[in-house]
Design a protein around this motif. Structure first.
Motif, PDB file in Angstrom:
ATOM      1  N   LEU A 186       1.903   1.890  -3.435  1.00 49.44           N
ATOM      2  CA  LEU A 186       0.814   2.453  -4.231  1.00 49.44           C
ATOM      3  C   LEU A 186       0.653   3.946  -3.917  1.00 49.44           C
ATOM      4  O   LEU A 186       0.436   4.752  -4.829  1.00 49.44           O
ATOM      5  N   ASP A 187       0.793   4.325  -2.658  1.00 49.50           N
ATOM      6  CA  ASP A 187       0.756   5.740  -2.287  1.00 49.50           C
ATOM      7  C   ASP A 187       1.863   6.511  -3.016  1.00 49.50           C
ATOM      8  O   ASP A 187       1.636   7.610  -3.536  1.00 49.50           O
ATOM      9  N   TYR A 202      -8.610   6.748  -3.743  1.00 48.22           N
ATOM     10  CA  TYR A 202      -7.921   7.994  -3.404  1.00 48.22           C
ATOM     11  C   TYR A 202      -8.845   9.147  -3.748  1.00 48.22           C
ATOM     12  O   TYR A 202      -9.396   9.201  -4.843  1.00 48.22           O
ATOM     13  N   LEU A 243       0.830  -1.201   0.000  1.00 44.79           N
ATOM     14  CA  LEU A 243       0.000   0.000   0.000  1.00 44.79           C
ATOM     15  C   LEU A 243       0.870   1.259   0.000  1.00 44.79           C
ATOM     16  O   LEU A 243       0.558   2.236  -0.677  1.00 44.79           O
ATOM     17  N   THR A 278     -10.203  -5.309  -4.470  1.00 47.54           N
ATOM     18  CA  THR A 278      -8.919  -4.913  -3.914  1.00 47.54           C
ATOM     19  C   THR A 278      -7.914  -6.014  -4.192  1.00 47.54           C
ATOM     20  O   THR A 278      -8.228  -7.201  -4.082  1.00 47.54           O
ATOM     21  N   SER A 334      -9.820   5.005  -8.184  1.00 46.96           N
ATOM     22  CA  SER A 334      -9.653   3.678  -7.602  1.00 46.96           C
ATOM     23  C   SER A 334      -8.602   2.919  -8.392  1.00 46.96           C
ATOM     24  O   SER A 334      -8.714   2.757  -9.606  1.00 46.96           O
ATOM     25  N   ARG A 342      -6.737   9.005   1.728  1.00 46.94           N
ATOM     26  CA  ARG A 342      -7.481   7.740   1.768  1.00 46.94           C
ATOM     27  C   ARG A 342      -8.208   7.715   3.104  1.00 46.94           C
ATOM     28  O   ARG A 342      -7.623   8.053   4.124  1.00 46.94           O
ATOM     29  N   LEU A 371      -2.420  -6.269  -0.651  1.00 50.56           N
ATOM     30  CA  LEU A 371      -2.045  -4.859  -0.767  1.00 50.56           C
ATOM     31  C   LEU A 371      -2.464  -4.072   0.457  1.00 50.56           C
ATOM     32  O   LEU A 371      -1.792  -3.150   0.862  1.00 50.56           O
ATOM     33  N   ILE A 372      -3.600  -4.457   1.047  1.00 45.93           N
ATOM     34  CA  ILE A 372      -4.081  -3.708   2.209  1.00 45.93           C
ATOM     35  C   ILE A 372      -3.862  -4.525   3.460  1.00 45.93           C
ATOM     36  O   ILE A 372      -4.084  -5.678   3.494  1.00 45.93           O
ATOM     37  N   LYS A 387      -9.788   5.712   6.194  1.00 45.47           N
ATOM     38  CA  LYS A 387      -9.689   4.396   6.832  1.00 45.47           C
ATOM     39  C   LYS A 387     -10.983   3.612   6.722  1.00 45.47           C
ATOM     40  O   LYS A 387     -10.988   2.395   6.629  1.00 45.47           O
ATOM     41  N   VAL A 394      -8.253   0.352  -4.182  1.00 47.58           N
ATOM     42  CA  VAL A 394      -7.874   1.343  -3.179  1.00 47.58           C
ATOM     43  C   VAL A 394      -8.330   2.703  -3.709  1.00 47.58           C
ATOM     44  O   VAL A 394      -7.962   3.099  -4.813  1.00 47.58           O
ATOM     45  N   THR A 450     -13.043   3.806   4.343  1.00 48.82           N
ATOM     46  CA  THR A 450     -13.278   3.597   2.906  1.00 48.82           C
ATOM     47  C   THR A 450     -14.653   4.080   2.449  1.00 48.82           C
ATOM     48  O   THR A 450     -15.278   3.477   1.580  1.00 48.82           O
TER      49      THR A 450
END
Length: 132
Positions: A13-14, A57, A10, A127, A51, A67, A131-132, A69, A55, A71
């Motif tokens: 990805l950020d 944003y 993650l 997802t 997305s 992001r 990743l998460i 928490k 994920v 979601t």
């Protein structure tokens, strides 16, 4: 692999959003002469929900991102109404229940905000596991 190059976590990805996606978005908008509203405008500017691999944003008009928490997201003039409704649901066990809650939230936004209009189309993206 279906991940952007070098993305395994993650945090990766950020970094991708910050170092690749946002600069490319800026370049594209500049190339096509897309202008944000003036600072003294009442328009809040463009806010995007993006997305990637499930994920989400939220990208602001100043190209900052966040992001949530939980979601859950609500953008646009009716976004606060929809977000308030969705925040009242602590857990969403199934995709079908989530879709029902989203439709109800948008119905409420449509009832209370004159700039929110109907015809809602929902898309989902799984997802990426791990990743998460």
């Amino acid at each position: 692999s279906d991940l952007p190059i070098g993305v395994k976590t993650l945090t990766d990805l950020d970094r991708f959003i910050t170092s690749m996606f946002i600069p490319t978005l800026k370049q594209t908008w500049d190339k096509h002469s897309y202008a944000q509203p003036a600072d003294d405008s009442n328009d809040g500017g463009t806010v995007l929900l993006v997305s990637i691999l499930g994920v989400i944003y939220e990208i602001g008009s100043d190209f900052s991102w966040t992001r949530d928490k939980r979601t859950i997201y609500g953008i646009g003039t009716g976004g606060d109404y929809a977000l308030g409704y969705m925040a009242g649901h602590s857990t969403i066990p199934t995709k079908a229940q989530a879709e029902t809650i989203i439709h109800q939230a948008l119905w409420i936004a449509n009832e209370f905000d004159i700039n929110t209009s109907e015809e809602v189309v929902l898309y989902s993206q799984p997802t990426k596991r791990g990743l998460i």
